[in-house]
Design a protein around this motif. Structure first.
Motif, PDB file in Angstrom:
ATOM      1  N   PHE A 156       0.828  -1.204   0.000  1.00  0.00           N
ATOM      2  CA  PHE A 156       0.000   0.000   0.000  1.00  0.00           C
ATOM      3  C   PHE A 156       0.867   1.260   0.000  1.00  0.00           C
ATOM      4  CE2 PHE A 156      -2.181   3.325   2.481  1.00  0.00           C
ATOM      5  CZ  PHE A 156      -3.245   3.564   1.637  1.00  0.00           C
ATOM      6  N   LEU A 157       1.888   1.279   0.854  1.00  0.00           N
ATOM      7  CA  LEU A 157       2.766   2.446   0.922  1.00  0.00           C
ATOM      8  C   LEU A 157       3.584   2.615  -0.362  1.00  0.00           C
ATOM      9  CD1 LEU A 157       3.999   2.247   4.623  1.00  0.00           C
ATOM     10  CD2 LEU A 157       2.302   3.805   3.645  1.00  0.00           C
ATOM     11  N   ALA A 158       3.963   1.509  -0.984  1.00  0.00           N
ATOM     12  CA  ALA A 158       4.705   1.589  -2.243  1.00  0.00           C
ATOM     13  C   ALA A 158       3.847   2.208  -3.335  1.00  0.00           C
ATOM     14  CB  ALA A 158       5.186   0.207  -2.659  1.00  0.00           C
ATOM     15  N   LYS A 159       2.558   1.861  -3.372  1.00  0.00           N
ATOM     16  CA  LYS A 159       1.659   2.462  -4.363  1.00  0.00           C
ATOM     17  C   LYS A 159       1.509   3.956  -4.134  1.00  0.00           C
ATOM     18  CE  LYS A 159      -1.266  -1.411  -5.649  1.00  0.00           C
ATOM     19  NZ  LYS A 159      -2.625  -1.951  -5.677  1.00  0.00           N
ATOM     20  N   LEU A 160       1.576   4.395  -2.884  1.00  0.00           N
ATOM     21  CA  LEU A 160       1.444   5.815  -2.594  1.00  0.00           C
ATOM     22  C   LEU A 160       2.720   6.602  -2.893  1.00  0.00           C
ATOM     23  CD1 LEU A 160      -0.494   5.891   0.810  1.00  0.00           C
ATOM     24  CD2 LEU A 160      -1.343   6.512  -1.439  1.00  0.00           C
ATOM     25  N   PHE A 161       3.860   6.105  -2.417  1.00  0.00           N
ATOM     26  CA  PHE A 161       5.080   6.899  -2.440  1.00  0.00           C
ATOM     27  C   PHE A 161       6.040   6.592  -3.585  1.00  0.00           C
ATOM     28  CE2 PHE A 161       3.851   7.040   2.102  1.00  0.00           C
ATOM     29  CZ  PHE A 161       3.603   8.406   2.159  1.00  0.00           C
ATOM     30  N   LEU A 162       5.955   5.430  -4.190  1.00  0.00           N
ATOM     31  CA  LEU A 162       6.876   5.082  -5.260  1.00  0.00           C
ATOM     32  C   LEU A 162       6.730   5.988  -6.483  1.00  0.00           C
ATOM     33  CD1 LEU A 162       9.152   3.072  -5.517  1.00  0.00           C
ATOM     34  CD2 LEU A 162       7.604   1.531  -6.674  1.00  0.00           C
ATOM     35  N   PRO A 163       5.524   6.321  -6.939  1.00  0.00           N
ATOM     36  CA  PRO A 163       5.427   7.245  -8.073  1.00  0.00           C
ATOM     37  C   PRO A 163       6.042   8.615  -7.770  1.00  0.00           C
ATOM     38  CG  PRO A 163       3.353   6.119  -7.787  1.00  0.00           C
ATOM     39  CD  PRO A 163       4.207   5.764  -6.613  1.00  0.00           C
ATOM     40  N   VAL A 198       9.873   8.159  -7.943  1.00  0.00           N
ATOM     41  CA  VAL A 198      10.337   7.995  -9.322  1.00  0.00           C
ATOM     42  C   VAL A 198      10.285   9.341 -10.055  1.00  0.00           C
ATOM     43  CG1 VAL A 198       9.790   6.920 -11.546  1.00  0.00           C
ATOM     44  CG2 VAL A 198       9.774   5.555  -9.472  1.00  0.00           C
ATOM     45  N   LYS A 199       9.229  10.103  -9.838  1.00  0.00           N
ATOM     46  CA  LYS A 199       9.103  11.418 -10.479  1.00  0.00           C
ATOM     47  C   LYS A 199      10.246  12.327 -10.047  1.00  0.00           C
ATOM     48  CE  LYS A 199       5.893  15.262 -11.006  1.00  0.00           C
ATOM     49  NZ  LYS A 199       4.621  15.850 -10.585  1.00  0.00           N
ATOM     50  N   LYS A 200      10.578  12.305  -8.770  1.00  0.00           N
ATOM     51  CA  LYS A 200      11.660  13.132  -8.240  1.00  0.00           C
ATOM     52  C   LYS A 200      12.997  12.735  -8.863  1.00  0.00           C
ATOM     53  CE  LYS A 200      12.214  15.825  -4.433  1.00  0.00           C
ATOM     54  NZ  LYS A 200      11.588  17.113  -4.364  1.00  0.00           N
ATOM     55  N   VAL A 201      13.240  11.425  -8.988  1.00  0.00           N
ATOM     56  CA  VAL A 201      14.494  10.939  -9.557  1.00  0.00           C
ATOM     57  C   VAL A 201      14.596  11.335 -11.031  1.00  0.00           C
ATOM     58  CG1 VAL A 201      15.751   8.834 -10.199  1.00  0.00           C
ATOM     59  CG2 VAL A 201      14.784   9.065  -7.919  1.00  0.00           C
ATOM     60  N   VAL A 202      13.507  11.220 -11.778  1.00  0.00           N
ATOM     61  CA  VAL A 202      13.515  11.578 -13.198  1.00  0.00           C
ATOM     62  C   VAL A 202      13.758  13.073 -13.369  1.00  0.00           C
ATOM     63  CG1 VAL A 202      12.063  11.725 -15.262  1.00  0.00           C
ATOM     64  CG2 VAL A 202      12.125   9.623 -13.933  1.00  0.00           C
TER      65      VAL A 202
END
Length: 93
Positions: free
Chosen positions: A25-32, A35-39
Motif C-alpha cells: 500500500f505504501l509503495a503504491k502511494l510513495f513510489l510514483p 520515481v518522479k523526483k528521480v527523473v
C-alpha cells in the motif's frame, strides 16, 4: 529454552502478511512520487551537462588554438598486427 507453539506460528504469519500488505500500500502511494523526483533530478543534471558542454565548445571556438599536423603518420600508416602465416591444409587420401 522455549518451544514453538501453534499460536506463535499464527501470530508470526499474521505479522508477515500484514507487513506485506502495508508495504504494498505504501509503495503504491510513495513510489510514483519518488520515481518522479528521480527523473526530474536526472533531467536537471542532463540539462546542466548540456549547458556546460555548449559553454565549453563556444569558448574553444572563440579562442585561437594552434593545430599541429604530423605528416610522418600520414605517409606511413600504422601496420596491422600480424599474428602469423596462414597455412592451407589439404586432405590426403
Amino acid at each position: 529454552m522455549q518451544t514453538a507453539s501453534f499460536s506463535g506460528f499464527i501470530k508470526a504469519l499474521f505479522y508477515m502478511v500484514a507487513f506485506y500488505y502495508i508495504f504494498k500500500f505504501l509503495a503504491k502511494l510513495f513510489l510514483p512520487l519518488l520515481v518522479k523526483k528521480v527523473v526530474e533530478k536526472a533531467g536537471q543534471n542532463f540539462q546542466q551537462q548540456q549547458q556546460n558542454a555548449q559553454d565549453n565548445s563556444s569558448n574553444k571556438t572563440q579562442s585561437k588554438d594552434e593545430v599541429i599536423y604530423n605528416s610522418t603518420n600520414a605517409k606511413n600508416p600504422r601496420e596491422t598486427k600480424k599474428v602469423g602465416e596462414y597455412v592451407d591444409y589439404e586432405e590426403i587420401d
